[in-house]
Design an enzyme around this catalytic site. Structure first.
Site, PDB file in Angstrom:
ATOM      1  N   GLU B  39       0.849  -1.185   0.000  1.00  0.00           N
ATOM      2  CA  GLU B  39       0.000   0.000   0.000  1.00  0.00           C
ATOM      3  C   GLU B  39       0.886   1.237   0.000  1.00  0.00           C
ATOM      4  O   GLU B  39       1.851   1.322   0.766  1.00  0.00           O
ATOM      5  CB  GLU B  39      -0.922  -0.036   1.227  1.00  0.00           C
ATOM      6  CG  GLU B  39      -1.764   1.201   1.458  1.00  0.00           C
ATOM      7  CD  GLU B  39      -2.603   1.610   0.255  1.00  0.00           C
ATOM      8  OE1 GLU B  39      -3.348   0.766  -0.281  1.00  0.00           O
ATOM      9  OE2 GLU B  39      -2.479   2.779  -0.173  1.00  0.00           O
ATOM     10  N   ASN B  72       5.871   1.723  -2.907  1.00  0.00           N
ATOM     11  CA  ASN B  72       5.426   2.085  -4.246  1.00  0.00           C
ATOM     12  C   ASN B  72       5.638   0.875  -5.152  1.00  0.00           C
ATOM     13  O   ASN B  72       6.731   0.628  -5.645  1.00  0.00           O
ATOM     14  CB  ASN B  72       6.240   3.290  -4.743  1.00  0.00           C
ATOM     15  CG  ASN B  72       5.789   3.763  -6.113  1.00  0.00           C
ATOM     16  OD1 ASN B  72       5.154   3.022  -6.872  1.00  0.00           O
ATOM     17  ND2 ASN B  72       6.092   5.004  -6.432  1.00  0.00           N
ATOM     18  N   SER B  73       4.556   0.095  -5.342  1.00  0.00           N
ATOM     19  CA  SER B  73       4.704  -1.140  -6.121  1.00  0.00           C
ATOM     20  C   SER B  73       5.127  -0.881  -7.546  1.00  0.00           C
ATOM     21  O   SER B  73       5.827  -1.677  -8.147  1.00  0.00           O
ATOM     22  CB  SER B  73       3.403  -1.938  -6.168  1.00  0.00           C
ATOM     23  OG  SER B  73       2.682  -1.766  -5.020  1.00  0.00           O
ATOM     24  N   ASP B  95      -6.664   2.374  -9.169  1.00  0.00           N
ATOM     25  CA  ASP B  95      -6.966   3.751  -9.544  1.00  0.00           C
ATOM     26  C   ASP B  95      -7.168   3.831 -11.063  1.00  0.00           C
ATOM     27  O   ASP B  95      -6.311   3.420 -11.813  1.00  0.00           O
ATOM     28  CB  ASP B  95      -5.783   4.628  -9.122  1.00  0.00           C
ATOM     29  CG  ASP B  95      -6.081   6.109  -9.256  1.00  0.00           C
ATOM     30  OD1 ASP B  95      -6.901   6.484 -10.125  1.00  0.00           O
ATOM     31  OD2 ASP B  95      -5.489   6.900  -8.500  1.00  0.00           O
ATOM     32  N   GLU B 171     -13.135  -3.590   1.053  1.00  0.00           N
ATOM     33  CA  GLU B 171     -14.066  -2.508   1.369  1.00  0.00           C
ATOM     34  C   GLU B 171     -14.610  -1.900   0.083  1.00  0.00           C
ATOM     35  O   GLU B 171     -15.789  -1.557  -0.020  1.00  0.00           O
ATOM     36  CB  GLU B 171     -13.364  -1.436   2.222  1.00  0.00           C
ATOM     37  CG  GLU B 171     -13.239  -1.804   3.694  1.00  0.00           C
ATOM     38  CD  GLU B 171     -12.343  -3.004   3.964  1.00  0.00           C
ATOM     39  OE1 GLU B 171     -12.477  -3.629   5.035  1.00  0.00           O
ATOM     40  OE2 GLU B 171     -11.503  -3.348   3.104  1.00  0.00           O
TER      41      GLU B 171
END
Lengths: 433, 200
Positions: B39, B72-73, B95, B171
């Protein structure tokens, strides 16, 4: 106290590294087979054709596809058929080395940071500051006067969110090595069709602690393939490109000497015959020669050559005969009867000395003076090497940071600024829920 | 584990794990597999770390196999995983980056798929879900166009125990269900390199 200091930095730190146009740095390429030279500085390109003993400036008749800004990348194709040039004006130009005419021009959508040919000389790869590597086919064409950005280019691979600093294709044409600003080197398998992309990664060479600035494949005398890389962390590293294993790290500066000052960034590398690697360091007036150890897994310093005029080399290239050429900038000292001081670019030349991989200065003999301006290179003696080691010299002869390297350094952000920047970020809103 | 046995490796990664919903479900479904959530956001990854710690306290012996990394993947996947290490890679509700100029920042792109293929084992599975139809089409096209990925058949997907979790566990997924949104699911398997692909 510290907090006030940080606030000062916050107020003053409004400039970015990349606002001013980067200064021109000379580029050089050596045609491996013939020893022909190509030098570029700003937007001009001059060549010395060793086959015909002719020197000339390359001219593009069509004004709309002429280089107008700094040429950053200059490269002969592996068997000398072509010369490619590119840089800040986003033009990628292919020159035929028999006629010395430009046979094709492409327009990149972004500034070009590196170029490389395939061994077959069919394809040219180029990279931009979005981390993309694209390919174009080397076939002569009617150069049109209006170029569309990206036309004719195919996406090969990408280093996402990073700047690709160098591209190298291995001499057998099976691997593409690409280096980036985020400490990474990626080795991709060469696809059969370069228009459809290199989707298969062979390895990553991870180990640099700062941007990786340059790469070179090295085939040892024993026939083994190695990759050599240089970076902003002041190291030259030796890798096995097939599995990404780090074999050796050659440090230009020791840890104590790096404290408080920035590491000596490597600006150029070249691998030559007889297991040698030539290294140029940013702002440093020497050419270093490293040698691959007979066991094949270590790099050792073999010689250092100090250039006259404190000229700092920015590019290096070997020819098949073993001659090593370097292009450098440096101010000529005041001489009698000289009205204009020249600051270069200069070219230094070294030739093999004996058969144990050693070199000696040959600037006077290898460079016809009416075509390229030679600068002498003096061998640093062994006693001198021990007395004035690299650490000492790197600190005292810093001549100012070369801007494109500056553009690769990440902005140092203090704690206070880091927290300030987060104030408006989305994840802060979680607290207000 | 035996004293001299090699340490087990992380096999599942949830890229953009958000509040950790998927990972927590996977942890009990696959108790012998190690998994990480990645994340970018500080506060959100802190939340997930606290959530996992709390679950370990309330369920002794469980949830020892999952953890969250703040990273930061897009930049650092190859720094975390070896070649062929992962057997499952998740991209749930990424996103959308609607503006065309920002499409290159999408987490599934032709360029990044080469990196995902590198860290996935042959036979490993890449799962994507989105409620933005245009993004779903984008991801489908990118994956279909990549020679190292093959779409999972509908039958194979039905049999995959992870399948229901894709829309119901996070979620984001629950929100989409509440709002009766449409979900686009694209799941692909990492296949061996075709013999004709590269210069040999």
């Amino acid at each position: 106290g510290d907090v006030d200091g940080d606030e000062e930095i916050l107020k003053n730190n409004t400039s970015t590294h990349n606002d001013d146009p980067p200064e021109a740095i000379p580029a050089l390429s050596v045609d491996y087979a013939s020893g022909s030279l190509a030098v570029a500085y700003g937007s001009w390109i001059r060549i010395y054709d060793a086959r015909t003993n002719i020197g000339a400036e390359l001219l593009e008749d069509n004004e709309s596809i002429r280089h107008t800004e700094s040429i950053r990348c200059l490269q002969f194709s592996p068997h000398g058929k072509y010369l490619a040039s590119s840089g800040d004006d986003k033009l990628v130009k292919l020159w035929d080395t028999s006629s010395w005419k430009c046979v094709h021009s492409w327009l990149s959508s972004k500034k070009v940071s590196a170029i490389a040919f395939t061994p077959s000389e069919d394809w040219l790869l180029y990279s931009n500051k979005f981390g993309e590597v694209l390919s174009v086919q080397c076939v002569p064409s009617e150069t049109s006067s209006i170029l569309t950005p990206g036309e004719g280019s195919h996406l090969v691979l990408g280093h996402c969110c990073s700047i690709v600093t160098d591209i190298q294709v291995d001499p057998r044409g099976k691997l593409i090595a690409t280096a980036d600003r985020d400490e990474k080197v990626r080795i991709s398998r060469m696809p059969r069709d370069l228009s459809s992309g290199a989707h298969d990664i062979a390895s990553f060479c991870l180990g640099h602690c700062s941007f990786v600035s340059c790469l070179a494949f090295l085939t040892s005398k024993a026939g083994e393939l190695f990759l050599v890389s240089g970076g902003g962390d002041g190291t030259v590293r030796l890798w096995n490109p097939l599995d990404g294993r780090l074999l050796d790290t050659f440090e230009l500066l020791s840890e104590e000497d790096m404290e408080g000052s920035e590491a000596a960034a490597v600006v150029a590398l070249a691998s030559g015959p007889k297991d040698s690697v030539a290294v140029a360091i940013q702002g440093y007036p020497e050419i270093l020669l490293l040698q691959l150890a007979p066991g094949g897994d270590k790099l050792a310093l073999s010689q250092r050559f100090q250039l006259a005029f404190s000229a700092c080399p920015s590019r290096l290239g070997f020819s098949e005969s073993g001659a090593l050429f370097a292009v450098a900038l440096g101010d000529e000292p005041e001489g009698e009867g000289q009205n204009e001081k020249s600051s270069g670019p200069w070219i230094a030349a070294l030739k093999p000395h004996g058969d144990k991989g050693l070199y000696s200065d040959a600037s006077a003999t290898l460079l016809p003076s009416e075509i390229v301006t030679a600068v002498g290179a003096t061998l640093v003696s062994t006693e001198e090497m021990e007395r004035t080691n690299l650490k000492f010299l790197a600190r005292t002869t810093r001549l100012g940071l070369v801007v494109p390297i500056q553009g690769l350094l990440k902005r140092k952000i203090c704690e206070l600024e880091r927290e300030q920047r987060k104030v408006n970020r989305n994840d802060k809103k979680l607290l207000n829920k | 584990p035996a004293e001299n046995a090699p340490l087990p490796l992380v096999r599942f990664a949830d890229v953009g794990c958000g509040f950790g919903g998927l990972m927590i479900n996977l942890a009990t479904m696959f108790p012998s597999e190690l998994m990480v959530g990645m994340e970018l956001r500080d506060k959100v990854s802190e939340y997930v770390k606290e959530r996992v710690l709390a679950l370990r306290r309330t369920h002794p012996g469980q949830y020892q196999n999952c953890a969250c990394i703040r990273t930061n993947s897009m930049k650092y996947m190859p720094n975390y995983f070896r070649q062929g290490q992962l057997t499952k890679l998740f991209f749930l509700f990424p996103d959308p980056h609607f503006k065309v100029a920002n499409h290159r920042r999408r987490i599934i792109t032709r360029s990044l798929l080469a990196e995902y293929a590198y860290i996935l084992a042959e036979g490993g599975i890449l799962y994507t879900v989105t409620d933005v139809p245009e993004l779903g089409e984008w991801m489908s096209r990118a994956l279909e166009g990549h020679p190292l990925f093959e779409r999972l058949s509908a039958e194979a997907l039905e049999l995959d125990p992870v399948y229901p979790l894709l829309t119901q566990s996070s979620e984001e997924g629950k929100k989409v269900e509440r709002n009766e949104g449409v979900t686009c699911i694209n799941v692909f398997r990492r296949i061996p390199s075709p013999a004709s692909l590269n210069v040999i």
